[in-house]
Design a protein around this motif. Structure first.
Motif, mmCIF file in Angstrom:
data_model
loop_
_atom_site.group_PDB
_atom_site.id
_atom_site.type_symbol
_atom_site.label_atom_id
_atom_site.label_comp_id
_atom_site.label_asym_id
_atom_site.label_seq_id
_atom_site.Cartn_x
_atom_site.Cartn_y
_atom_site.Cartn_z
ATOM 1 N N GLY A 1 0.849 -1.089 -0.239
ATOM 2 C CA GLY A 1 -0.172 0.072 -0.493
ATOM 3 C C GLY A 1 0.866 1.159 0.148
ATOM 4 N N TRP A 2 1.724 1.327 0.799
ATOM 5 C CA TRP A 2 2.584 2.477 0.518
ATOM 6 C C TRP A 2 3.430 2.702 -0.158
ATOM 7 C CZ3 TRP A 2 1.220 6.428 3.831
ATOM 8 C CH2 TRP A 2 0.828 5.372 4.973
ATOM 9 N N LEU A 3 3.850 1.690 -0.819
ATOM 10 C CA LEU A 3 4.413 1.260 -2.450
ATOM 11 C C LEU A 3 3.467 2.144 -2.999
ATOM 12 C CD1 LEU A 3 6.083 -1.308 -2.221
ATOM 13 C CD2 LEU A 3 7.347 0.576 -1.686
ATOM 14 N N ILE A 4 2.269 1.338 -3.880
ATOM 15 C CA ILE A 4 1.323 2.286 -4.393
ATOM 16 C C ILE A 4 0.985 4.164 -4.228
ATOM 17 C CG2 ILE A 4 -1.287 2.194 -4.691
ATOM 18 C CD1 ILE A 4 -1.143 -0.772 -4.498
ATOM 19 N N VAL A 5 0.882 3.951 -2.437
ATOM 20 C CA VAL A 5 1.240 5.630 -2.384
ATOM 21 C C VAL A 5 2.405 6.195 -2.722
ATOM 22 C CG1 VAL A 5 1.405 7.664 0.056
ATOM 23 C CG2 VAL A 5 -0.270 5.542 -0.443
ATOM 24 N N ALA A 6 3.309 6.289 -2.862
ATOM 25 C CA ALA A 6 5.130 6.558 -2.915
ATOM 26 C C ALA A 6 4.310 6.613 -4.874
ATOM 27 C CB ALA A 6 6.560 6.023 -2.704
ATOM 28 N N PHE B 1 3.564 10.119 -9.977
ATOM 29 C CA PHE B 1 2.438 10.594 -11.028
ATOM 30 C C PHE B 1 2.484 11.389 -10.754
ATOM 31 C CE2 PHE B 1 4.093 6.516 -12.121
ATOM 32 C CZ PHE B 1 4.823 6.947 -13.789
ATOM 33 N N VAL B 2 1.137 11.681 -9.650
ATOM 34 C CA VAL B 2 0.320 13.361 -9.284
ATOM 35 C C VAL B 2 1.214 14.284 -9.439
ATOM 36 C CG1 VAL B 2 -1.140 14.050 -8.012
ATOM 37 C CG2 VAL B 2 -1.686 12.058 -7.966
ATOM 38 N N LEU B 3 2.189 14.456 -9.195
ATOM 39 C CA LEU B 3 3.452 15.109 -8.852
ATOM 40 C C LEU B 3 3.484 16.020 -10.191
ATOM 41 C CD1 LEU B 3 4.757 14.769 -5.353
ATOM 42 C CD2 LEU B 3 3.465 16.906 -6.313
ATOM 43 N N ALA B 4 4.292 15.346 -11.152
ATOM 44 C CA ALA B 4 4.267 15.271 -12.656
ATOM 45 C C ALA B 4 3.467 15.603 -13.401
ATOM 46 C CB ALA B 4 4.629 13.416 -13.020
ATOM 47 N N ALA B 5 2.458 15.109 -13.425
ATOM 48 C CA ALA B 5 0.988 15.340 -13.991
ATOM 49 C C ALA B 5 1.203 16.465 -13.538
ATOM 50 C CB ALA B 5 -0.186 14.921 -13.824
ATOM 51 N N ILE B 6 0.902 17.577 -12.387
ATOM 52 C CA ILE B 6 -0.419 18.702 -11.749
ATOM 53 C C ILE B 6 1.372 19.639 -12.690
ATOM 54 C CG2 ILE B 6 0.353 20.255 -9.583
ATOM 55 C CD1 ILE B 6 -1.253 18.416 -7.968
ATOM 56 N N GLY B 7 2.984 19.111 -12.526
ATOM 57 C CA GLY B 7 4.451 19.719 -13.510
ATOM 58 C C GLY B 7 4.084 20.222 -14.270
ATOM 59 N N ALA C 1 -3.378 12.820 -13.708
ATOM 60 C CA ALA C 1 -3.652 12.790 -12.120
ATOM 61 C C ALA C 1 -4.563 12.741 -11.911
ATOM 62 C CB ALA C 1 -3.895 15.234 -12.477
ATOM 63 N N VAL C 2 -6.594 12.558 -11.957
ATOM 64 C CA VAL C 2 -7.112 12.665 -10.954
ATOM 65 C C VAL C 2 -6.683 10.519 -10.681
ATOM 66 C CG1 VAL C 2 -9.385 11.747 -11.039
ATOM 67 C CG2 VAL C 2 -8.764 13.866 -11.806
ATOM 68 N N PHE C 3 -6.522 10.215 -11.747
ATOM 69 C CA PHE C 3 -6.874 8.398 -11.850
ATOM 70 C C PHE C 3 -5.441 7.556 -10.684
ATOM 71 C CE2 PHE C 3 -4.472 4.968 -12.995
ATOM 72 C CZ PHE C 3 -5.254 3.604 -12.767
ATOM 73 N N ALA D 1 -4.557 9.483 -8.350
ATOM 74 C CA ALA D 1 -4.431 10.383 -6.734
ATOM 75 C C ALA D 1 -5.641 9.454 -6.251
ATOM 76 C CB ALA D 1 -5.059 11.314 -7.052
ATOM 77 N N VAL D 2 -6.346 8.989 -7.261
ATOM 78 C CA VAL D 2 -7.731 7.727 -6.650
ATOM 79 C C VAL D 2 -6.570 6.429 -6.066
ATOM 80 C CG1 VAL D 2 -9.483 6.412 -7.094
ATOM 81 C CG2 VAL D 2 -9.614 8.674 -7.642
ATOM 82 N N VAL D 3 -5.652 6.265 -7.602
ATOM 83 C CA VAL D 3 -4.986 5.385 -6.825
ATOM 84 C C VAL D 3 -4.189 5.073 -5.291
ATOM 85 C CG1 VAL D 3 -3.157 3.295 -8.107
ATOM 86 C CG2 VAL D 3 -4.986 4.015 -9.561
ATOM 87 N N GLY D 4 -3.574 6.576 -5.365
ATOM 88 C CA GLY D 4 -3.168 7.034 -4.254
ATOM 89 C C GLY D 4 -3.914 6.246 -3.228
ATOM 90 N N TYR D 5 -5.171 6.956 -3.584
ATOM 91 C CA TYR D 5 -5.744 7.201 -1.862
ATOM 92 C C TYR D 5 -5.946 6.008 -1.545
ATOM 93 C CZ TYR D 5 -9.715 6.829 0.850
ATOM 94 O OH TYR D 5 -11.765 6.650 1.601
ATOM 95 N N LEU D 6 -6.434 4.580 -2.402
ATOM 96 C CA LEU D 6 -7.009 2.874 -2.634
ATOM 97 C C LEU D 6 -5.892 2.348 -1.876
ATOM 98 C CD1 LEU D 6 -8.615 2.837 -5.227
ATOM 99 C CD2 LEU D 6 -9.538 2.547 -3.319
ATOM 100 N N GLY D 7 -4.744 3.222 -2.350
ATOM 101 C CA GLY D 7 -2.936 2.328 -1.735
ATOM 102 C C GLY D 7 -3.185 2.840 -0.204
ATOM 103 N N TYR D 8 -3.261 4.028 0.252
ATOM 104 C CA TYR D 8 -3.399 4.621 1.517
ATOM 105 C C TYR D 8 -4.066 3.798 2.385
ATOM 106 C CZ TYR D 8 -4.664 7.353 5.718
ATOM 107 O OH TYR D 8 -4.274 7.818 6.904
ATOM 108 N N ARG D 9 -5.212 3.253 1.949
ATOM 109 C CA ARG D 9 -6.296 2.351 2.694
ATOM 110 C C ARG D 9 -5.838 0.985 2.945
ATOM 111 N NH1 ARG D 9 -11.937 3.456 2.466
ATOM 112 N NH2 ARG D 9 -11.848 2.164 4.121
ATOM 113 N N LEU D 10 -5.627 0.671 1.809
ATOM 114 C CA LEU D 10 -4.692 -0.137 2.108
ATOM 115 C C LEU D 10 -3.317 -1.129 3.219
ATOM 116 C CD1 LEU D 10 -4.494 -3.436 0.691
ATOM 117 C CD2 LEU D 10 -2.744 -2.584 -0.512
ATOM 118 N N ALA D 11 -2.950 1.026 3.040
ATOM 119 C CA ALA D 11 -1.331 0.414 3.812
ATOM 120 C C ALA D 11 -2.058 0.432 5.914
ATOM 121 C CB ALA D 11 -0.679 1.409 3.295
#
Length: 145
Positions: A8-13, A18-24, A44-46, A48-58
């Motif tokens: 989960g934490w690896l998914i978040v990272a 990718f979210v930061l790269a897309a925003i940049g 970026a939205v995609f 962000a959602v995947v990162g949130y799900l990774g956080y929930r898993l972690a």
């Protein structure tokens, strides 16, 4: 750390990168002429959602842990602690309030799963005979003479 928490934490990272790269890319305009800003925003939205799900898993608890009854959580702790527990250990490790822990321990004593002992200093120690190694080692067949 649980293996799924690590994943989960690896998914978040990974997603965060990718979210930061897309925003940049959106802010700097360096996405290129052949890539629409809407596509970059969608990515970026995609992520962000995947990162949130990774956080929930972690941060999620194992499925079986939430379903355990308080008595079962105490027995698991007794097994890990080799059969001897204090009330403070039960409160801390089983995440229950003091009144509930006292009631659970009284129930386990009444049911014969634990015995209440006092130390020389007067502290209550609950002994779970089934988890004390020397108790098991001295067990004999009741039908042998």
């Amino acid at each position: 750390m649980r293996p799924l928490a690590l994943v989960g934490w690896l998914i978040v990272a990974f997603s965060g990168f990718f979210v930061l790269a897309a925003i940049g890319d959106l802010l700097g305009g360096s996405a290129g002429e052949d890539v629409e800003p809407g596509v970059v925003a969608g990515l970026a939205v995609f992520f962000a959602v995947v990162g949130y799900l990774g956080y929930r898993l972690a941060v999620s608890r194992p499925a079986g842990a939430a379903a355990l009854l308080p008595e079962q959580r105490v027995l698991e702790l007794a097994q890990r602690m080799q059969g001897r527990l204090t009330l403070a250990e039960v409160v801390l490790h089983c995440k229950m309030p003091v009144p509930q822990a006292k009631e659970v321990m009284k129930t386990l004593v009444r049911q014969g799963l634990a015995e209440l002992h006092l130390t020389d200093g007067g502290e209550e120690v609950y002994a779970f005979g089934g988890f004390i190694p020397e108790e098991k080692a001295s067990a004999k067949d009741p039908f042998e003479t």
